[in-house]
Design a protein around this motif. Structure first.
Motif, PDB file in Angstrom:
ATOM      1  N   CYS A  23       0.601  -1.244   0.083  1.00 32.64           N
ATOM      2  CA  CYS A  23      -0.011  -0.175  -0.025  1.00 32.64           C
ATOM      3  C   CYS A  23       1.021   1.251  -0.117  1.00 32.64           C
ATOM      4  O   CYS A  23       1.867   1.106   0.610  1.00 32.64           O
ATOM      5  CB  CYS A  23      -0.885  -0.039   1.123  1.00 32.64           C
TER       6      CYS A  23
ATOM      7  N   ASN B 103      -0.074   4.100   0.571  1.00 32.85           N
ATOM      8  CA  ASN B 103      -0.448   5.345   1.779  1.00 32.85           C
ATOM      9  C   ASN B 103       0.209   5.065   2.856  1.00 32.85           C
ATOM     10  O   ASN B 103       0.558   5.878   3.457  1.00 32.85           O
ATOM     11  CB  ASN B 103      -2.056   5.201   1.668  1.00 32.85           C
ATOM     12  N   CYS B 104       0.284   3.836   3.320  1.00 31.38           N
ATOM     13  CA  CYS B 104       1.047   3.705   4.787  1.00 31.38           C
ATOM     14  C   CYS B 104       2.237   2.653   4.179  1.00 31.38           C
ATOM     15  O   CYS B 104       2.976   2.515   5.428  1.00 31.38           O
ATOM     16  CB  CYS B 104       0.032   2.678   5.459  1.00 31.38           C
TER      17      CYS B 104
ATOM     18  N   CYS C  61      -4.981   1.959   8.177  1.00 31.56           N
ATOM     19  CA  CYS C  61      -4.736   2.899   7.034  1.00 31.56           C
ATOM     20  C   CYS C  61      -6.062   2.641   6.356  1.00 31.56           C
ATOM     21  O   CYS C  61      -6.680   1.524   6.242  1.00 31.56           O
ATOM     22  CB  CYS C  61      -3.601   2.134   6.173  1.00 31.56           C
TER      23      CYS C  61
ATOM     24  N   GLU D 265      -6.686   3.316   3.154  1.00 31.56           N
ATOM     25  CA  GLU D 265      -6.439   2.948   1.960  1.00 31.56           C
ATOM     26  C   GLU D 265      -6.539   1.089   1.629  1.00 31.56           C
ATOM     27  O   GLU D 265      -7.269   0.720   0.933  1.00 31.56           O
ATOM     28  CB  GLU D 265      -5.158   3.329   1.203  1.00 31.56           C
ATOM     29  N   CYS D 266      -5.800   0.463   2.548  1.00 29.44           N
ATOM     30  CA  CYS D 266      -5.590  -0.798   2.546  1.00 29.44           C
ATOM     31  C   CYS D 266      -6.505  -1.612   3.705  1.00 29.44           C
ATOM     32  O   CYS D 266      -6.471  -2.885   3.739  1.00 29.44           O
ATOM     33  CB  CYS D 266      -4.283  -1.195   2.472  1.00 29.44           C
TER      34      CYS D 266
HETATM   35 ZN   LIG Z   1      -2.391   1.031   3.803  1.00 26.31          ZN
END
Ligand SMILES: [Zn+2]
Ligand SMILES: [Zn+2]
Length: 318
Positions: A121, A123-124, A179, A181-182
């Motif tokens: 991911c 984002n993280c 997170c 996103e994931c």
């Molecule tokens: Zn993530």
């Protein structure tokens, strides 16, 4: 030197069609050509009576082999969260060989199991969570308190600081948030929707150009393709020769025939250039007779002949 090809005569064409049509569906012939109260006989059905108009045309034929391979190309990529990756129906063709398109049930492009890839991911950065300051201790890791202590005999009140580790962040001052996103799964999953690996099949395709204005050209071409050995035409190895000898060979010419030769020539060139195609026959020029007929009951139909007086085929939409 050109050899003039003998065109079949109208009675012969009509007779050949009549026998074929009667073999196929005698009842229909009787219904369309019979007389009430009289014994039905094929002999009474003549070209003179039922052929209303005739055109002398020509047709050009050649055969092409085409590779019908994996038709769809290109791929589509999907990037999804971990729980969604299992909702897709995957297919695997590993070690299965090429697929017969005729037998395949399903889409021509499907998600391939082997294409599934793990993508950390962004984002993280693949951790599954985002570090954030603990809200309980404001990131200090400690809970600070002030005790009021009574000091000595006087019991004077004195404020003294006291701290202990924050229970919300185990004293680290950090409180990781999952997170978004994931969803905390660290990774995203990528898979590809790819064409089914179909076998490449080589098939023979008839190419027919005729000067007759007919909507049955495709059907006539298919029939001719099947019985090309039994139909006599004049063979040429190139269009230059065909153009110079067409009129002498047929014994007639018209504007539509010239146009048709031109159209067939450009089609031939197109196939010569096509990497997936291979021209597998010589170029045939056929005399073509088009007849407009009407039955006793008034049903209109068309009748065609292709070939010479010695060897010709008939086609009809009767
Ligand atoms: Zn993530
Ligand atoms: Zn804390």
């Amino acid at each position: 030197m050109s050899v003039r090809i003998k065109t079949p005569n109208l009675d012969e064409i009509f007779e050949k069609w009549k026998q074929k049509a009667a073999r196929k569906d005698r009842k229909k012939m009787e219904k369309q050509f019979g007389t009430k109260g009289a014994v039905f006989s094929l002999d009474a059905i003549s070209a003179a009576e039922y052929v209303k108009d005739t055109m002398k045309e020509a047709a050009i034929y050649f055969a092409v082999k085409k590779s019908l391979g994996p038709a769809p190309t290109g791929k589509e990529e999907n990037l999804v969260m971990a729980p969604k990756v299992g909702r897709e129906q995957y297919y695997s063709f590993k070690g299965a060989g090429k697929i017969d398109k005729e037998k395949w049930k399903g889409d021509e492009k499907v998600p391939h199991f082997e294409s599934i890839q793990t993508v950390p991911c962004k984002n993280c950065r693949g951790k599954g969570y985002i570090d954030d300051k603990c809200k309980t201790c404001k990131g200090t890791g400690k809970i600070e308190e002030t005790f009021t202590v009574l000091v000595g005999e006087e019991q004077n009140k004195e404020k003294k600081p006291f701290s202990y580790p924050c229970g919300a962040c185990y004293g680290t001052g950090n409180r990781p948030e999952p997170c978004k996103e994931c969803g905390g799964h660290k990774n995203m999953y990528k898979y590809e929707v790819l064409p089914v690996p179909f076998k490449t099949v080589v098939t023979g395709v008839p190419i027919l150009h005729s000067s007759a204005q007919t909507k049955y050209e495709k059907e006539i071409g298919d029939d001719l393709h099947k019985m090309i050995e039994e139909v006599e035409g004049i063979r040429f190895s190139d269009f230059k020769e065909l153009e110079s000898k067409a009129e002498a060979s047929l014994g007639y010419m018209n504007k539509n025939i010239s146009k048709t030769i031109g159209a067939a020539r450009s089609d031939y060139k197109k196939h010569e250039k096509d990497k997936d195609a291979q021209i597998t026959s010589q170029i045939y020029l056929f005399p073509m007779i088009q007849m407009f007929c009407e039955t006793k009951r008034g049903s209109k139909f068309e009748l065609y002949s292709l070939g010479s007086g010695n060897k010709f085929m008939t086609y009809s939409n009767f």
